[in-house]
Design an enzyme around this catalytic site. Structure first.
Site, PDB file in Angstrom:
ATOM      1  N   THR A   1       0.913  -1.232   0.056  1.00  0.00           N
ATOM      2  CA  THR A   1       0.118   0.192   0.003  1.00  0.00           C
ATOM      3  C   THR A   1       1.063   1.152  -0.014  1.00  0.00           C
ATOM      4  OG1 THR A   1      -1.488  -1.231   1.098  1.00  0.00           O
ATOM      5  CG2 THR A   1      -1.625   1.047   1.566  1.00  0.00           C
TER       6      THR A   1
ATOM      7  N   ARG B   1     -12.915  -8.657  -1.132  1.00  0.00           N
ATOM      8  CA  ARG B   1     -12.452  -8.366   0.229  1.00  0.00           C
ATOM      9  C   ARG B   1     -11.789  -6.942   0.211  1.00  0.00           C
ATOM     10  NH1 ARG B   1      -7.068  -6.415   1.459  1.00  0.00           N
ATOM     11  NH2 ARG B   1      -6.618  -7.262   3.615  1.00  0.00           N
ATOM     12  N   VAL B   2     -12.291  -6.287   1.489  1.00  0.00           N
ATOM     13  CA  VAL B   2     -11.665  -4.782   1.654  1.00  0.00           C
ATOM     14  C   VAL B   2     -10.780  -5.058   2.917  1.00  0.00           C
ATOM     15  CG1 VAL B   2     -12.306  -2.686   2.288  1.00  0.00           C
ATOM     16  CG2 VAL B   2     -13.831  -4.099   0.836  1.00  0.00           C
ATOM     17  N   GLY B   3      -9.523  -4.303   2.916  1.00  0.00           N
ATOM     18  CA  GLY B   3      -8.591  -4.364   4.044  1.00  0.00           C
ATOM     19  C   GLY B   3      -8.779  -2.859   4.793  1.00  0.00           C
ATOM     20  N   ASP B   4      -7.944  -2.591   5.380  1.00  0.00           N
ATOM     21  CA  ASP B   4      -8.139  -1.425   6.409  1.00  0.00           C
ATOM     22  C   ASP B   4      -7.796  -0.118   5.875  1.00  0.00           C
ATOM     23  OD1 ASP B   4      -5.406  -2.261   5.905  1.00  0.00           O
ATOM     24  OD2 ASP B   4      -4.520  -0.690   7.278  1.00  0.00           O
TER      25      ASP B   4
ATOM     26  N   THR C   1      -0.021   0.672   6.890  1.00  0.00           N
ATOM     27  CA  THR C   1       0.207  -0.271   5.836  1.00  0.00           C
ATOM     28  C   THR C   1       0.479  -1.746   6.692  1.00  0.00           C
ATOM     29  OG1 THR C   1       1.513  -1.066   4.039  1.00  0.00           O
ATOM     30  CG2 THR C   1       2.696   0.216   5.651  1.00  0.00           C
ATOM     31  N   GLY C   2      -0.082  -2.715   6.046  1.00  0.00           N
ATOM     32  CA  GLY C   2       0.123  -4.080   6.632  1.00  0.00           C
ATOM     33  C   GLY C   2      -0.959  -4.816   6.637  1.00  0.00           C
TER      34      GLY C   2
ATOM     35  N   GLY D   1      -4.399  -5.800   6.695  1.00  0.00           N
ATOM     36  CA  GLY D   1      -5.416  -5.189   6.950  1.00  0.00           C
ATOM     37  C   GLY D   1      -6.361  -5.675   7.713  1.00  0.00           C
TER      38      GLY D   1
HETATM   39  N1  ASP Z   1      -3.202  -2.862   4.424  1.00  0.00           N
HETATM   40  C1  ASP Z   1      -3.467  -3.233   3.228  1.00  0.00           C
HETATM   41  C2  ASP Z   1      -4.848  -4.080   2.921  1.00  0.00           C
HETATM   42  O1  ASP Z   1      -4.887  -4.768   3.925  1.00  0.00           O
HETATM   43  C3  ASP Z   1      -2.417  -3.724   2.242  1.00  0.00           C
HETATM   44  C4  ASP Z   1      -0.863  -3.226   2.611  1.00  0.00           C
HETATM   45  O2  ASP Z   1      -0.650  -2.451   3.492  1.00  0.00           O
HETATM   46  O3  ASP Z   1      -0.120  -3.302   1.730  1.00  0.00           O
HETATM   47  O4  ASP Z   1      -5.359  -4.059   1.932  1.00  0.00           O
END
Ligand code: ASP
Length: 321
Positions: A186, A214-217, A237-238, A240
């Site tokens: 991200t 799917r939806v992340g954070d 970032t990480g 999610g």
């Molecule tokens: N946090 C983002 C997600 O879960 C992915 C990322 O940080 O690379 O979609």
């Protein structure tokens, strides 16, 4: 001129052993530095935090090295579904989830903020509405890179959901444990401008081989993105799923507000004591110009601009943080 701060990230993770060749390191550092330079020019000219955050993230979305916009990772169905959020220190925000046709999802999020009465629009209906708002469109193959296609093939073969910058160690376990499928790669920006205003912006393609839908954070206010003049601006970032379950950005904000913790203290506790090791990191700046970029992975692509410095980083061994 009051102090200004711009922090950016291009994802956190455990980089595969041979990934970071000298050439790649230079490529990433150069790209991050270009964005930092552009941000510095804008900030010195008096630009608002919102403009700088959106422009910085749009530049990162346009760069195929990162997992946002062009260069995004693919879903299990071989499609691109993009998420982004923008939040201002006055608590106004806009977000898009699982959109497929916006060249720059962060600009789509900004449209939602200004041109709708909603906070978040998702899926094909969001794409249709954004079209009526004149948001620049891109066909799905605009987002495609050979590198991401290869990642999808590998992930499908291993039947795994993969972080963007993941090896086969700790983070893979996090990603593939039954309840915890997750991502990395991200992009994000947080800004304090010379007027004292804060803004946070985050944009992502999600996780390689994720289920469609799917939806992340990243587009979730209080998880991967938050700004509030009373505390700080944060972009995460990480993995999610963890950032959502730990309401990472909200936790940092409320620790500052109700526990009187400094930004550095609050972010350190949340990232390095609450979140599981290997799950990610944040960039954050407070309304006094204090900033921090903690992460619990081996790497986080990141950079900082203040009145007296401009620097991009990748690994942990940097003394500055
Ligand atoms: N946090 C983002 C997600 O879960 C992915 C990322 O940080 O690379 O979609």
């Amino acid at each position: 001129m009051p102090d200004y701060v711009l922090l950016i990230h291009g994802g956190a993770g455990q980089l595969p052993a041979n990934f970071l060749t000298a050439e790649r390191e230079q490529e990433y550092t150069q790209q991050l530095s270009q964005v930092l330079n552009k941000g510095k020019q804008l900030l010195m000219a008096g630009a608002k935090a919102e403009q700088v955050a959106v422009e910085a993230v749009a530049l990162l979305e346009n760069c195929s090295l990162f997992n946002a916009g062009c260069g995004s990772v693919l879903t299990h169905a071989g499609t691109f579904e993009l998420d982004a959020a923008l939040m201002l220190g006055n608590r106004r925000s806009g977000a898009v989830m699982a959109v497929k046709q916006c060249k720059n999802p962060i600009i789509a999020a900004q449209k939602v903020l200004y041109n709708s009465v909603h906070n978040t629009l998702a899926g094909p209906e969001a794409d249709s509405w954004l079209l009526t708002q004149g948001v620049e469109q891109a066909p799905q193959d605009y987002f495609l890179t050979e590198h991401r296609l290869q990642q999808l093939r590998e992930a499908r073969q291993k039947q795994q959901v993969q972080l963007d910058h993941a090896d086969n160690g700790e983070v893979q376990q996090l990603l593939n444990s039954p309840l915890d499928e997750s991502p990395m790669g991200t992009v994000g920006a947080v800004v304090l401008d010379i007027h004292g205003e804060l803004a946070a912006a985050t944009s992502t393609g999600g996780v390689t081989n994720q289920l469609p839908g799917r939806v992340g954070d990243s587009p979730i206010i209080g998880a991967g993105t938050l700004a509030d003049q009373r505390s700080c601006a944060i972009s995460g970032t990480g993995v999610g799923e963890y950032f959502i379950r730990y309401t990472v950005a909200a936790d940092i904000h409320y620790r500052m507000l109700f526990k009187g913790q400094s930004l550095a203290e609050a972010a350190e506790v949340v990232v390095n004591q609450q979140l599981p090791a290997g799950s990610g990191g944040v960039i954050a700046v407070d309304s006094h110009g204090q900033w921090t970029m903690p992460f619990n992975t081996s790497h986080m692509f990141r950079g900082v601009v203040t009145a007296d410095q401009l620097k991009a980083f990748i690994g942990k061994d940097e003394s500055l943080i």
